[in-house]
Design a protein around this motif. Structure first.
Motif, mmCIF file in Angstrom:
data_model
loop_
_atom_site.group_PDB
_atom_site.id
_atom_site.type_symbol
_atom_site.label_atom_id
_atom_site.label_comp_id
_atom_site.label_asym_id
_atom_site.label_seq_id
_atom_site.Cartn_x
_atom_site.Cartn_y
_atom_site.Cartn_z
ATOM 1 N N GLY A 123 0.879 -1.218 0.140
ATOM 2 C CA GLY A 123 0.024 -0.113 -0.122
ATOM 3 C C GLY A 123 0.933 1.164 -0.085
ATOM 4 N N ARG A 124 2.152 1.045 0.915
ATOM 5 C CA ARG A 124 2.645 2.487 0.888
ATOM 6 C C ARG A 124 3.495 2.795 -0.469
ATOM 7 N NH1 ARG A 124 2.864 4.521 5.993
ATOM 8 N NH2 ARG A 124 2.333 3.126 7.769
ATOM 9 N N ALA A 125 3.833 1.466 -0.932
ATOM 10 C CA ALA A 125 4.480 1.666 -2.286
ATOM 11 C C ALA A 125 3.586 2.406 -3.489
ATOM 12 C CB ALA A 125 4.935 0.270 -2.921
ATOM 13 N N TYR A 126 2.207 2.201 -3.358
ATOM 14 C CA TYR A 126 1.439 2.671 -4.287
ATOM 15 C C TYR A 126 1.370 4.171 -4.030
ATOM 16 C CZ TYR A 126 -2.821 4.481 -6.467
ATOM 17 O OH TYR A 126 -3.708 5.182 -7.279
ATOM 18 N N PHE A 127 1.383 4.750 -2.889
ATOM 19 C CA PHE A 127 1.286 6.068 -2.385
ATOM 20 C C PHE A 127 2.636 6.865 -2.835
ATOM 21 C CE2 PHE A 127 -1.812 4.969 1.026
ATOM 22 C CZ PHE A 127 -2.732 5.250 0.208
ATOM 23 N N GLN A 128 3.646 6.179 -2.610
ATOM 24 C CA GLN A 128 5.110 6.642 -2.903
ATOM 25 C C GLN A 128 5.128 6.780 -4.509
ATOM 26 O OE1 GLN A 128 8.306 4.837 -0.898
ATOM 27 N NE2 GLN A 128 7.186 4.655 0.845
ATOM 28 N N ARG A 129 4.596 5.777 -5.171
ATOM 29 C CA ARG A 129 4.575 5.854 -6.548
ATOM 30 C C ARG A 129 4.065 6.789 -7.339
ATOM 31 N NH1 ARG A 129 3.361 0.967 -7.357
ATOM 32 N NH2 ARG A 129 1.345 1.201 -7.791
ATOM 33 N N VAL A 130 2.732 7.102 -6.910
ATOM 34 C CA VAL A 130 1.954 8.140 -7.356
ATOM 35 C C VAL A 130 2.044 9.520 -6.849
ATOM 36 C CG1 VAL A 130 -0.074 6.353 -8.120
ATOM 37 C CG2 VAL A 130 -0.262 7.575 -5.918
ATOM 38 N N GLY A 131 2.644 9.634 -5.733
ATOM 39 C CA GLY A 131 2.996 10.660 -4.971
ATOM 40 C C GLY A 131 3.549 12.019 -5.756
ATOM 41 N N LYS A 132 3.028 13.025 -5.548
ATOM 42 C CA LYS A 132 3.908 14.236 -6.327
ATOM 43 C C LYS A 132 5.025 14.848 -5.236
ATOM 44 C CE LYS A 132 2.954 18.711 -8.482
ATOM 45 N NZ LYS A 132 2.072 19.986 -8.576
ATOM 46 N N GLN A 133 5.966 14.834 -5.707
ATOM 47 C CA GLN A 133 7.099 15.405 -4.723
ATOM 48 C C GLN A 133 7.654 16.891 -4.973
ATOM 49 O OE1 GLN A 133 9.144 13.378 -2.195
ATOM 50 N NE2 GLN A 133 9.598 15.429 -1.752
ATOM 51 N N THR A 134 7.468 17.711 -4.262
ATOM 52 C CA THR A 134 8.137 18.990 -4.266
ATOM 53 C C THR A 134 9.465 19.159 -3.250
ATOM 54 O OG1 THR A 134 6.829 19.987 -2.498
ATOM 55 C CG2 THR A 134 5.817 19.970 -4.760
ATOM 56 N N THR A 135 9.895 20.331 -2.988
ATOM 57 C CA THR A 135 11.027 20.364 -2.531
ATOM 58 C C THR A 135 11.163 19.924 -1.026
ATOM 59 O OG1 THR A 135 11.595 22.374 -3.807
ATOM 60 C CG2 THR A 135 12.980 22.060 -1.708
ATOM 61 N N ASN A 136 10.081 20.307 -0.348
ATOM 62 C CA ASN A 136 9.992 19.993 1.112
ATOM 63 C C ASN A 136 8.640 19.044 1.434
ATOM 64 O OD1 ASN A 136 12.273 21.574 1.813
ATOM 65 N ND2 ASN A 136 11.063 23.369 1.815
ATOM 66 N N LEU A 137 8.047 18.912 0.365
ATOM 67 C CA LEU A 137 6.710 17.950 0.557
ATOM 68 C C LEU A 137 6.304 17.128 -0.417
ATOM 69 C CD1 LEU A 137 4.432 18.327 2.962
ATOM 70 C CD2 LEU A 137 3.110 19.790 1.482
ATOM 71 N N ALA A 138 5.602 16.163 0.028
ATOM 72 C CA ALA A 138 5.049 15.163 -1.027
ATOM 73 C C ALA A 138 3.557 15.093 -0.866
ATOM 74 C CB ALA A 138 5.427 13.836 -0.922
ATOM 75 N N SER A 139 2.738 15.066 -1.771
ATOM 76 C CA SER A 139 1.223 14.909 -1.551
ATOM 77 C C SER A 139 0.691 13.824 -2.549
ATOM 78 C CB SER A 139 0.632 16.377 -2.059
ATOM 79 O OG SER A 139 0.833 16.509 -3.055
ATOM 80 N N ILE A 140 -0.638 13.561 -2.276
ATOM 81 C CA ILE A 140 -1.624 12.561 -3.227
ATOM 82 C C ILE A 140 -2.994 13.388 -3.445
ATOM 83 C CG2 ILE A 140 -0.273 10.193 -2.852
ATOM 84 C CD1 ILE A 140 -2.395 9.824 -0.665
ATOM 85 N N ASN A 141 -3.474 12.992 -4.460
ATOM 86 C CA ASN A 141 -4.609 13.914 -4.504
ATOM 87 C C ASN A 141 -5.823 12.878 -4.429
ATOM 88 O OD1 ASN A 141 -5.241 12.485 -7.070
ATOM 89 N ND2 ASN A 141 -3.800 14.326 -7.921
ATOM 90 N N SER A 142 -7.124 13.046 -4.226
ATOM 91 C CA SER A 142 -8.313 12.261 -4.061
ATOM 92 C C SER A 142 -8.561 11.356 -5.388
ATOM 93 C CB SER A 142 -9.698 13.004 -3.839
ATOM 94 O OG SER A 142 -9.949 13.850 -5.082
ATOM 95 N N THR A 143 -8.027 11.810 -6.371
ATOM 96 C CA THR A 143 -7.985 10.678 -7.654
ATOM 97 C C THR A 143 -7.305 9.611 -7.632
ATOM 98 O OG1 THR A 143 -8.922 12.707 -9.099
ATOM 99 C CG2 THR A 143 -8.158 10.693 -10.042
#
Length: 270
Positions: free
Chosen positions: A190-210
């Motif tokens: 499950g964590r691998a999925y979030f890391q794969r689709v997450g958007k990484q910026t300089t200091n933060l990563a995020s995922i969206n509802s889609t």
């Protein structure tokens, strides 16, 4: 302490001036022995907790081994995903209500921390939209890349509680147990999925509802989900009992030692 810019120190003279109680040596030994007895008891319980955690991890991994009849579905086929209250300009006047809400800081990995809960004012008509129900799985939207999608199942400990927009509320339908879903989202897969689709910026990563809605999740028959969760719940219940016992022992230990230091006789035993 003295100093500037966060660099504080004490001197040899400060230490020499420290006043300590004059206690006969035999009494000192008695106090130390009482303290040590509590520490031995607590240390034994903490070792049991460590073994229970190892057992929980093993049972969790075993529960996610795919069996016959399992299928994978996008998350939004077995649950609804929604974001919470957007903070900022709050409504005022009649027709509004102030309620507690959970922030990202409250949603930890595997548990909800309600030691500090803030409040927000919303329109009364929005209460049902943003109110949590027991069994809702909460997942965080952002943070460090390896912590994306961390979360836990809400237990309803606060009667009416909202959640902020940086937290996703996942409400399962009859095909999915929220505890089983939480088990999968916190797993390595499950964590691998979030890391794969997450958007990484300089200091933060995020995922969206889609991305959360599209997450492929295992969907065993609901009866099998509950069967697999049974041993895990038993371990968690046992661990919770031990944690409460340790907390009680710590309080008793503090009271007993303080009583002895104050010259009061004590019959406390761990």
């Amino acid at each position: 302490m003295r100093g500037t810019s966060g660099q504080y120190k004490i001197s040899k003279t400060d230490i020499q001036r420290l006043e300590i109680p004059k206690v006969p040596l035999d009494e000192q030994r008695r106090i130390v022995a009482a303290h040590a007895a509590f520490e031995r008891r607590i240390d034994g319980l903490e070792r049991v907790l460590s073994k229970l955690e190892v057992a929980r991890e093993a049972l969790s991994a075993q529960a996610l081994i795919r069996g016959a009849g399992w299928c994978f579905s996008p998350l939004d086929e077995v649950a609804t995903v929604a974001a919470g209250v957007t903070l900022g300009s709050e409504p005022v006047g009649e027709g509004t209500v102030e309620l507690p809400y959970l922030r990202v800081a409250n949603v930890l990995d595997g548990r909800i921390d309600t030691a500090e809960v803030k409040s927000v004012r919303i329109l009364r008509a929005q209460r049902e939209r943003f109110a949590l129900r027991p069994g809702d799985l909460l997942l965080t939207e952002g943070g460090d890349l390896d912590k994306l999608g961390r979360g836990a199942v809400w237990d309803g400990r606060i009667d009416v509680c909202l959640y902020q927009n940086h937290v996703f509320r996942v409400r399962c339908n009859a095909r999915m147990s929220p505890d089983f879903l939480a088990l999968y989202t916190s797993s390595a897969e499950g964590r691998a999925y979030f890391q794969r689709v997450g958007k990484q910026t300089t200091n933060l990563a995020s995922i969206n509802s889609t991305q959360v809605k599209k997450m492929p999740v295992p969907v065993p028959p609901i009866g099998e989900q509950e069967r697999l969760l049974g041993p895990i719940h038993a371990v968690l219940t046992r661990a919770s009992v031990i944690e409460r016992h340790i907390a009680k022992l710590r309080l008793v230990q503090q009271g007993a030692v303080e009583g002895l230091l104050g010259g009061k006789a004590s019959t406390w035993t761990p």
